[in-house]
Design an enzyme around this catalytic site. Sequence first.
Site, PDB file in Angstrom:
ATOM      1  N   GLU A   1     -34.517  18.999   1.211  1.00 32.12           N
ATOM      2  CA  GLU A   1     -34.820  18.244   0.006  1.00 32.12           C
ATOM      3  C   GLU A   1     -36.193  17.568   0.005  1.00 32.12           C
ATOM      4  OE1 GLU A   1     -32.703  17.816  -2.898  1.00 32.12           O
ATOM      5  OE2 GLU A   1     -31.968  19.617  -1.877  1.00 32.12           O
TER       6      GLU A   1
ATOM      7  N   SER B   1      31.338  -1.964  -8.497  1.00 34.79           N
ATOM      8  CA  SER B   1      31.983  -2.661  -7.381  1.00 34.79           C
ATOM      9  C   SER B   1      31.059  -2.950  -6.207  1.00 34.79           C
ATOM     10  CB  SER B   1      33.179  -1.841  -6.891  1.00 34.79           C
ATOM     11  OG  SER B   1      34.188  -1.826  -7.873  1.00 34.79           O
TER      12      SER B   1
END
Length: 838
Positions: A90, A499
Amino acid sequence: MQKLVKFIKYLFIFTFIIVVLGLVGVSSLFYKYSSDLPKLDSLKDYNPPVVSEVFSDNGTKIGEFWTEKRYLLSPKELPKTIVEAIVAGEDDRFFEHQGLDYYGIFRAFLENLRAGHVVQGGSTITQQVTKSLLLTRERSIERKVKEAILATKIEKSFSKNEILYLYLNQTFFGNRAYGIEAAARNYFNKSAKELNIAEAAMIAGLAKAPSSYSPIVKPELAKQRQEYVIDRMYTVGYITEEQAKKAKAYPIKVSVAKTDKEFNYQYAPWFTEYVRTYLQKTYGEESPYTEGFKIYTTLNIDNQKAADMAVTRGLRELDKRQGYQGPRQQLQESEIKKFLDDEHVKLAKEEFYNEPFFENPSQVNFLNRSFRLNENQDYDAVITNVSSDGLTVSVANLEGKILPADYAWARSRPYRFAGSNIGKQHGKTLFSRGDVVWVRLKSGSGTTPLFTLEQDPEVEAALYSYDQYTGYIKAIVGGKDFKKSEFNRATQSLRQTGSVFKPMLYAAALDKGYKPDTVIDDSPVYYEYSPGRFWSPQNYGGGYKGPTSFRSALVNSRNVVSVKILMDIGTDFTTGYLRKLGIETPIKRYYSMALGANDMKLADVSRAFGVFPTGGILPNTVAITRMTDRYNRVREQFEPRKIVPYSQQLEAHKNAKASGDFNKPLLEAGEKWIKDDKLSINDIEKKILYGSYIPEGYTISPKTAYTMVSIMSDIVNFGTGYKVKELKRPAAGKTGTTNDETDTWFVGYTPELFAGVWVGFDQVKKIGSGETGGHTAAPIFLYYMQEALKGLPIKQFDIPKDINDASLMAPLDTSAGDAEAGGVGTPGDGAEFFIYDF
């Protein structure tokens, strides 16, 4: 001569004026564009979104959250190889220029002129930092001027290594990767410091244009770009010619990265989602996606696998008991081949993209590519032949058989579920050629694959498991399929308890003077809820047993006895007791609450029941043990309270002097609930609920807790939870079933581990005739515990000798039967009352 001197004089003055004006113009332009430039004065100003990671109790990564997948590397952590590859590809004069590379700009101009189009750019790495961090990407003179000004400023403020730190952490490299660390993990399943020259050059080549040079989508161009970077590394002098040759010849294999959700599906999606919502609630909506948290949790991967397996197995058994839903789809003869070809391509692609590769997908003929079947996966198959010796089916273009024994469960359903997709019957059989069905590969299949017939259960389920002694959450299953519904039925859903509510009621009764051998008459009772209108609770299955012991009533889940106990101890006292056990959801105080008419969350009920095996200490359930942020600062730290068995604390408690009449922490919390709920609690009841007879740090007395453990163990050994007895180790718990079998539960524990299970539909409707908690939820609990406790030594519940008295060991009346009590005849808000007019 005089004219020449005069000309030169005027030329000098003119030139001077032009230079001055130019300098003024440049200065004005510089001032204009630099006055409003964004600032990046220190590295602390750089706070990009960072991945948050979730880890299990053994350090395995189980989840991640992100919008930009980025893992920050400090300037000191930047790997030399990737730095050299990036600089060579780059900006090879990066370490020489001061932000602007005039030589590079001129060289790029000549190269572009020679090529006739743009082949090189003149931007430096520093300029690219300004462009990505501080400016927009618009193409304009103003932006380029600002870029140049900022580049020179950054070069003065930061070292070269710090500029690389900004660039290498910010740049997008494709494949969902922001920064080099994410790129290394996403493409090569390794950290950036482990990259070799070939891999580093491949990533460096992506910096220019990740979509143009993607090794996944455009492997040929990616290879060309990689070789260009390698050549530049050699030219600059970072590598030798021999290293360059080896790097070019190195066989590159890359992976396709998953999204964060796709990653989270693999381990514990319900748990990681539970953690995510907690982070959002505590630290802000965006915090999981930006703050780079490292979250160390309590989840145990083996427990979670066991929970997933148990829920899947239990739901499939339940769904098959209700019969065959019918084919998923019915194909015409002309549609069969295309369907199978499409399935083949789909399965081949799934396998292709789940393995490392460097082929170009566009050049792969997936129809000719083979794939492997997984024994733990369901497949769409087409029935191609029906005969007395079984069904011939094709999974994609692979033919196999389903033997009669492996579809013997299939029969037409006695009734339709709402929204069911039952197919029409074909003659004398449920199956015909062209039916699309679900199948699963049988283990040990030979050359001709053998499958079992499966179907997607319509019922949902949830499982919530934790270590009762630490409160550490070990597994969460919030439904049958997280991908289809993220709603967590373990922690978010409010359902009638049936229950399963009764142990909390019975514990309250013990504190109010009941004993395991107290006898209550199981006979009809009528409650007048309005003038001339009565409600009479009924036992599941009908009938009454007459005089019944307290222990037998809970073991056999007798509804009438439970209502009589509630009528005796009072709804306000019971509500105060529930609040003490950590139940915070709204409670309607009417007698049907004895049968579970109130809605509660599975996680809350499970936590409340944890007070029993701990000897009276209410566990604080926790999911996160430690959490740090991106700067490695500790944001959360949790050390569990070590629960010492009461038998080891007994002498200390006996010799301790009570400080006043009340357990002050319990009283303070209780007073708030009494006020908020407007409870009518007398002084005696207040001392029962919050008295100093309850040891410090405890929620209920150890005697009550261990009495409940004893009774709930009998529920497993002799009562409605008998299915769990197959575990062949000590266990205790309670089943629950609501009106018309719409919600079923089993909440229980062993000396080592706790788990609660709920089964039902999201919209309240009947699960199936006779499908009680003992038939649906208890087996899931069993399957989970069998796997989760595999290989662990058998432990006994630690009940102190002075508590294990004759009263606690009252004889059990097994003649009371094993019927599930669970809310049949339970009144809700009035509409569900069983009304008797006189």
